[in-house]
Write a protein that holds these residues in place. Structure first.
Motif, PDB file in Angstrom:
ATOM      1  N   PRO A  36       0.818  -1.218   0.000  1.00 20.83           N
ATOM      2  CA  PRO A  36       0.000   0.000   0.000  1.00 20.83           C
ATOM      3  C   PRO A  36       0.853   1.270   0.000  1.00 20.83           C
ATOM      4  CG  PRO A  36      -0.778  -1.558   1.651  1.00 20.83           C
ATOM      5  CD  PRO A  36       0.530  -2.074   1.139  1.00 20.83           C
ATOM      6  N   ARG A  37       0.403   2.222  -0.768  1.00 26.06           N
ATOM      7  CA  ARG A  37       1.082   3.522  -0.803  1.00 26.06           C
ATOM      8  C   ARG A  37       0.789   4.268   0.499  1.00 26.06           C
ATOM      9  NH1 ARG A  37      -1.996   5.358  -6.058  1.00 26.06           N
ATOM     10  NH2 ARG A  37      -3.535   4.137  -4.919  1.00 26.06           N
ATOM     11  N   THR A  38       1.719   5.081   0.909  1.00 26.84           N
ATOM     12  CA  THR A  38       1.497   5.928   2.075  1.00 26.84           C
ATOM     13  C   THR A  38       1.466   7.369   1.605  1.00 26.84           C
ATOM     14  OG1 THR A  38       3.864   6.037   2.524  1.00 26.84           O
ATOM     15  CG2 THR A  38       2.615   4.319   3.673  1.00 26.84           C
ATOM     16  N   GLU A  39       0.773   8.179   2.326  1.00 22.72           N
ATOM     17  CA  GLU A  39       0.690   9.613   2.039  1.00 22.72           C
ATOM     18  C   GLU A  39       0.264   9.897   0.599  1.00 22.72           C
ATOM     19  OE1 GLU A  39       4.045  11.851   3.495  1.00 22.72           O
ATOM     20  OE2 GLU A  39       4.322  10.426   5.138  1.00 22.72           O
ATOM     21  N   HIS A  40      -0.625   9.097   0.085  1.00 19.56           N
ATOM     22  CA  HIS A  40      -1.198   9.313  -1.247  1.00 19.56           C
ATOM     23  C   HIS A  40      -2.696   9.498  -1.053  1.00 19.56           C
ATOM     24  CE1 HIS A  40      -2.698   8.323  -5.281  1.00 19.56           C
ATOM     25  NE2 HIS A  40      -1.505   8.718  -5.698  1.00 19.56           N
ATOM     26  N   ARG A  41      -3.311  10.319  -1.872  1.00 19.70           N
ATOM     27  CA  ARG A  41      -4.744  10.597  -1.685  1.00 19.70           C
ATOM     28  C   ARG A  41      -5.611   9.345  -1.808  1.00 19.70           C
ATOM     29  NH1 ARG A  41      -7.802  11.366  -6.436  1.00 19.70           N
ATOM     30  NH2 ARG A  41      -6.520  11.239  -8.302  1.00 19.70           N
ATOM     31  N   ASP A  42      -5.145   8.318  -2.531  1.00 19.80           N
ATOM     32  CA  ASP A  42      -5.908   7.082  -2.678  1.00 19.80           C
ATOM     33  C   ASP A  42      -5.338   5.926  -1.853  1.00 19.80           C
ATOM     34  OD1 ASP A  42      -7.767   8.217  -4.417  1.00 19.80           O
ATOM     35  OD2 ASP A  42      -6.551   7.765  -6.181  1.00 19.80           O
ATOM     36  N   ALA A  43      -4.516   6.238  -0.862  1.00 22.78           N
ATOM     37  CA  ALA A  43      -3.917   5.191  -0.023  1.00 22.78           C
ATOM     38  C   ALA A  43      -4.988   4.341   0.659  1.00 22.78           C
ATOM     39  CB  ALA A  43      -2.983   5.804   1.009  1.00 22.78           C
ATOM     40  N   HIS A  44      -6.140   4.932   0.951  1.00 28.62           N
ATOM     41  CA  HIS A  44      -7.222   4.187   1.598  1.00 28.62           C
ATOM     42  C   HIS A  44      -7.713   3.033   0.708  1.00 28.62           C
ATOM     43  CE1 HIS A  44      -9.260   7.098  -0.951  1.00 28.62           C
ATOM     44  NE2 HIS A  44     -10.349   6.343  -0.893  1.00 28.62           N
ATOM     45  N   LEU A  45      -7.662   3.212  -0.609  1.00 31.99           N
ATOM     46  CA  LEU A  45      -8.065   2.140  -1.518  1.00 31.99           C
ATOM     47  C   LEU A  45      -7.093   0.970  -1.434  1.00 31.99           C
ATOM     48  CD1 LEU A  45      -9.064   4.234  -4.674  1.00 31.99           C
ATOM     49  CD2 LEU A  45     -10.594   3.195  -2.974  1.00 31.99           C
ATOM     50  N   ASP A  46      -5.803   1.276  -1.359  1.00 32.47           N
ATOM     51  CA  ASP A  46      -4.789   0.230  -1.241  1.00 32.47           C
ATOM     52  C   ASP A  46      -4.992  -0.565   0.044  1.00 32.47           C
ATOM     53  OD1 ASP A  46      -3.886   1.685  -3.406  1.00 32.47           O
ATOM     54  OD2 ASP A  46      -1.998   2.284  -2.481  1.00 32.47           O
ATOM     55  N   GLU A  47      -5.201   0.145   1.133  1.00 28.06           N
ATOM     56  CA  GLU A  47      -5.398  -0.507   2.426  1.00 28.06           C
ATOM     57  C   GLU A  47      -6.675  -1.345   2.431  1.00 28.06           C
ATOM     58  OE1 GLU A  47      -5.197   2.692   5.227  1.00 28.06           O
ATOM     59  OE2 GLU A  47      -3.117   3.155   4.688  1.00 28.06           O
ATOM     60  N   MET A  48      -7.712  -0.820   1.809  1.00 26.53           N
ATOM     61  CA  MET A  48      -8.970  -1.553   1.719  1.00 26.53           C
ATOM     62  C   MET A  48      -8.777  -2.842   0.923  1.00 26.53           C
ATOM     63  SD  MET A  48     -12.648   0.019   0.519  1.00 26.53           S
ATOM     64  CE  MET A  48     -11.938   0.751  -0.935  1.00 26.53           C
ATOM     65  N   MET A  49      -8.051  -2.780  -0.189  1.00 20.90           N
ATOM     66  CA  MET A  49      -7.813  -3.982  -0.992  1.00 20.90           C
ATOM     67  C   MET A  49      -6.908  -4.960  -0.263  1.00 20.90           C
ATOM     68  SD  MET A  49      -9.676  -4.027  -3.644  1.00 20.90           S
ATOM     69  CE  MET A  49     -10.823  -3.427  -2.413  1.00 20.90           C
ATOM     70  N   ALA A  50      -5.972  -4.463   0.540  1.00 15.11           N
ATOM     71  CA  ALA A  50      -5.126  -5.360   1.337  1.00 15.11           C
ATOM     72  C   ALA A  50      -6.000  -6.182   2.278  1.00 15.11           C
ATOM     73  CB  ALA A  50      -4.085  -4.562   2.120  1.00 15.11           C
ATOM     74  N   THR A  51      -6.976  -5.547   2.886  1.00 15.27           N
ATOM     75  CA  THR A  51      -7.894  -6.244   3.796  1.00 15.27           C
ATOM     76  C   THR A  51      -8.742  -7.259   3.042  1.00 15.27           C
ATOM     77  OG1 THR A  51      -7.974  -4.327   5.265  1.00 15.27           O
ATOM     78  CG2 THR A  51      -9.791  -5.904   5.431  1.00 15.27           C
ATOM     79  N   VAL A  52      -9.283  -6.865   1.903  1.00 12.02           N
ATOM     80  CA  VAL A  52     -10.152  -7.749   1.118  1.00 12.02           C
ATOM     81  C   VAL A  52      -9.362  -8.945   0.572  1.00 12.02           C
ATOM     82  CG1 VAL A  52     -11.571  -7.888  -0.977  1.00 12.02           C
ATOM     83  CG2 VAL A  52     -11.815  -5.942   0.558  1.00 12.02           C
ATOM     84  N   VAL A  53      -8.177  -8.707   0.041  1.00 15.63           N
ATOM     85  CA  VAL A  53      -7.356  -9.806  -0.486  1.00 15.63           C
ATOM     86  C   VAL A  53      -6.965 -10.747   0.639  1.00 15.63           C
ATOM     87  CG1 VAL A  53      -5.134 -10.387  -1.550  1.00 15.63           C
ATOM     88  CG2 VAL A  53      -6.536  -8.555  -2.514  1.00 15.63           C
ATOM     89  N   ASP A  54      -6.626 -10.200   1.791  1.00 20.67           N
ATOM     90  CA  ASP A  54      -6.274 -11.033   2.942  1.00 20.67           C
ATOM     91  C   ASP A  54      -7.465 -11.891   3.378  1.00 20.67           C
ATOM     92  OD1 ASP A  54      -4.418 -11.828   5.055  1.00 20.67           O
ATOM     93  OD2 ASP A  54      -5.742 -10.706   6.398  1.00 20.67           O
ATOM     94  N   ARG A  55      -8.646 -11.316   3.325  1.00 20.24           N
ATOM     95  CA  ARG A  55      -9.857 -12.010   3.774  1.00 20.24           C
ATOM     96  C   ARG A  55     -10.298 -13.106   2.806  1.00 20.24           C
ATOM     97  NH1 ARG A  55     -13.837  -7.729   4.944  1.00 20.24           N
ATOM     98  NH2 ARG A  55     -12.574  -7.542   6.812  1.00 20.24           N
ATOM     99  N   TYR A  56     -10.228 -12.850   1.485  1.00 19.48           N
ATOM    100  CA  TYR A  56     -10.813 -13.764   0.497  1.00 19.48           C
ATOM    101  C   TYR A  56      -9.799 -14.441  -0.424  1.00 19.48           C
ATOM    102  CZ  TYR A  56     -14.976 -11.189   1.906  1.00 19.48           C
ATOM    103  OH  TYR A  56     -15.980 -10.610   2.635  1.00 19.48           O
ATOM    104  N   GLY A  57      -8.601 -13.895  -0.528  1.00 16.59           N
ATOM    105  CA  GLY A  57      -7.619 -14.420  -1.466  1.00 16.59           C
ATOM    106  C   GLY A  57      -7.705 -13.719  -2.812  1.00 16.59           C
ATOM    107  N   THR A  58      -6.754 -14.044  -3.674  1.00 21.00           N
ATOM    108  CA  THR A  58      -6.682 -13.343  -4.963  1.00 21.00           C
ATOM    109  C   THR A  58      -7.721 -13.830  -5.973  1.00 21.00           C
ATOM    110  OG1 THR A  58      -4.991 -14.857  -5.778  1.00 21.00           O
ATOM    111  CG2 THR A  58      -4.219 -12.841  -4.695  1.00 21.00           C
TER     112      THR A  58
END
Length: 109
Positions: A36-58
């Motif tokens: 996930p990118r840090t200090e980027h305006r869309d960093a929340h999307l990266d973090e959200m996808m990290a959670t979703v991928v972790d939860r369900y897999g690729t």
């Protein structure tokens, strides 16, 4: 959230080689989920996808992205048969659309 008639400028739909492919979008989603990118305006999307991928897999994430961008399936319906919450389908669809737009804008530069 786009309506059910939303069309995306993804190569598999438009047949335009200048548009990003669904595989490009999946690759970017998974890359940003892993780093996930840090200090980027869309960093929340990266973090959200990290959670979703972790939860369900690729696999399920890839399927939802394809269903939304290529098949035109509504975000909530794209999770059918995947044991993924509809809410997370909205998250994946929203992020995929955003990243597709980003990829296509890069190609326009």
């Amino acid at each position: 959230m786009p309506d059910n008639d939303a069309l995306y400028d993804v190569r598999e739909r438009t047949k335009n080689p200048e548009h990003a492919s669904v595989d490009d979008v999946v690759e970017l989603v998974l890359e940003r989920a892993q780093h996930p990118r840090t200090e980027h305006r869309d960093a929340h999307l990266d973090e959200m996808m990290a959670t979703v991928v972790d939860r369900y897999g690729t696999g399920p994430v890839r399927t939802v992205i394809h269903r939304v961008l290529v098949d035109g399936t509504p975000f909530r319906t794209a999770t059918h048969g995947l044991e993924m919450s509809n809410f997370d389908g909205v998250r994946v669809g929203t992020t995929a659309g955003q990243f597709l737009d980003e990829l296509n804008a890069q190609d326009d530069d």
